[in-house]
Design a protein around this motif. Structure first.
Motif, short mmCIF file in Angstrom:
data_model
loop_
_atom_site.label_atom_id
_atom_site.label_comp_id
_atom_site.label_asym_id
_atom_site.label_seq_id
_atom_site.Cartn_x
_atom_site.Cartn_y
_atom_site.Cartn_z
N THR A 242 101.64 55.61 10.72
CA THR A 242 103.07 55.60 10.43
C THR A 242 103.79 54.45 11.12
N ARG A 243 103.48 54.22 12.38
CA ARG A 243 104.27 53.27 13.17
C ARG A 243 103.71 51.86 13.15
N CYS A 244 102.41 51.69 12.92
CA CYS A 244 101.78 50.37 12.97
C CYS A 244 101.39 49.84 11.59
N GLN A 245 101.37 50.70 10.60
CA GLN A 245 101.18 50.34 9.19
C GLN A 245 99.91 49.52 8.91
N PRO A 246 98.76 49.94 9.44
CA PRO A 246 97.52 49.24 9.10
C PRO A 246 97.14 49.49 7.65
#
Length: 283
Positions: A242-246
């Motif tokens: 969710t937060r780093c969007q890999p």
């Protein structure tokens, strides 16, 4: 069908150790409630498995002679339930004075019982995998640490000891990278007893470069968090996603054993072979 809860299980309670085969000792727990806490409803957004190692497995052959083995058990992440770990131990103990024709018969019995438990009355959509290692191959079992860049080298200040996803940052506007990062500082606590669970975690990803200091501080933030191993790994996976969007992500943790069992959850965004079930030095 009634829903089992962790509080109703044998965790933290005095237990009779039954040494005659009894599959009713297995205590399934639904995955759904904890997944809903991290925003998963309906179809799960990952693939993966829970890789168990059972070091205390024994039974009697037809002549009454004890046999021993190590069992590797693979539970698919898409199953509706996990098996509570103490019940798993009690179940395996029930083989101790039970006669089985062969190691293959033991393997098949465990596979059938675990498969039934992890679907808890529903049609079995994916069987558990079971592999028995007999004493003649014990000497081939390796010890190997998780591969990757060691985050623990970083001299960071840690002040959060409950999961803090806000610590996660990534260079969202820069070119993507492919990295494998590892920490041995993962610690959480049993959801029911509060006993410490120690682990190492490996994060493989392709995408915006994750800030390593923030990631290490985030992993440390599980230190006073009460949750089962499988649930912690799914929380880590979803927070990073969710937060780093890999564009690609795998999270794999190896926890130290308790009661002759270790549990090693693995979650991934893309189809691939599960990691080899090779223990670390602390296991």
């Amino acid at each position: 069908m009634s829903q089992n809860t962790p509080e109703q299980s044998q965790l933290g309670k005095a237990s009779a150790y039954i040494d005659r085969y009894d599959p009713s000792l297995l205590y399934p727990l639904p995955r759904a409630a904890k997944r809903q806490e991290i925003g998963i409803t309906g179809r799960i957004p990952f693939l993966g498995a829970d890789l168990w190692t059972a070091f205390e497995l024994s039974w009697l052959n037809p002549r009454g002679k004890p046999q021993v083995a190590i069992a590797h058990i693979t539970i698919p992440a898409e199953s509706t339930h996990i098996v509570e770990s103490k019940s798993f131990k009690l179940y395996l103990n029930s083989f101790n004075q039970s006669v089985f024709e062969s190691a293959d018969a033991v393997r098949d019995r465990i596979r059938a019982d675990i498969s039934a438990a992890i679907w808890h009355g529903e049609a079995v959509q994916g069987s558990a995998g079971v592999k028995l290692l007999l004493p003649e191959v014990f000497d081939r079992e390796p010890v190997h640490e998780l591969d990757g860049v060691n985050l623990d080298r970083l001299d960071v200040e840690c002040t959060h000891y409950q999961p803090a996803p806000e610590l996660l940052r990534a260079a969202l506007h820069e070119q993507p990278v492919t990295e494998t990062l590892v920490s041995h500082l993962l610690k959480s606590n049993c959801l029911v007893t509060g006993q410490p669970d120690w682990g190492s975690v490996q994060i493989r990803y392709t995408g915006p470069q994750i800030d390593q200091e923030g990631l290490l501080r985030y992993l440390v933030s599980f230190r006073e968090h009460n949750e089962f191993h499988e649930q912690c790994v799914e929380r880590i996976y979803m927070d990073i996603l969710t937060r780093c969007q890999p564009t690609k992500l795998s999270v794999y943790a190896r926890y130290t054993r308790r009661g002759g069992l270790d549990i090693n959850p693995w979650r991934t965004s893309h189809p691939q072979q599960p990691p080899a079930n090779i223990r670390t030095a602390r296991q």
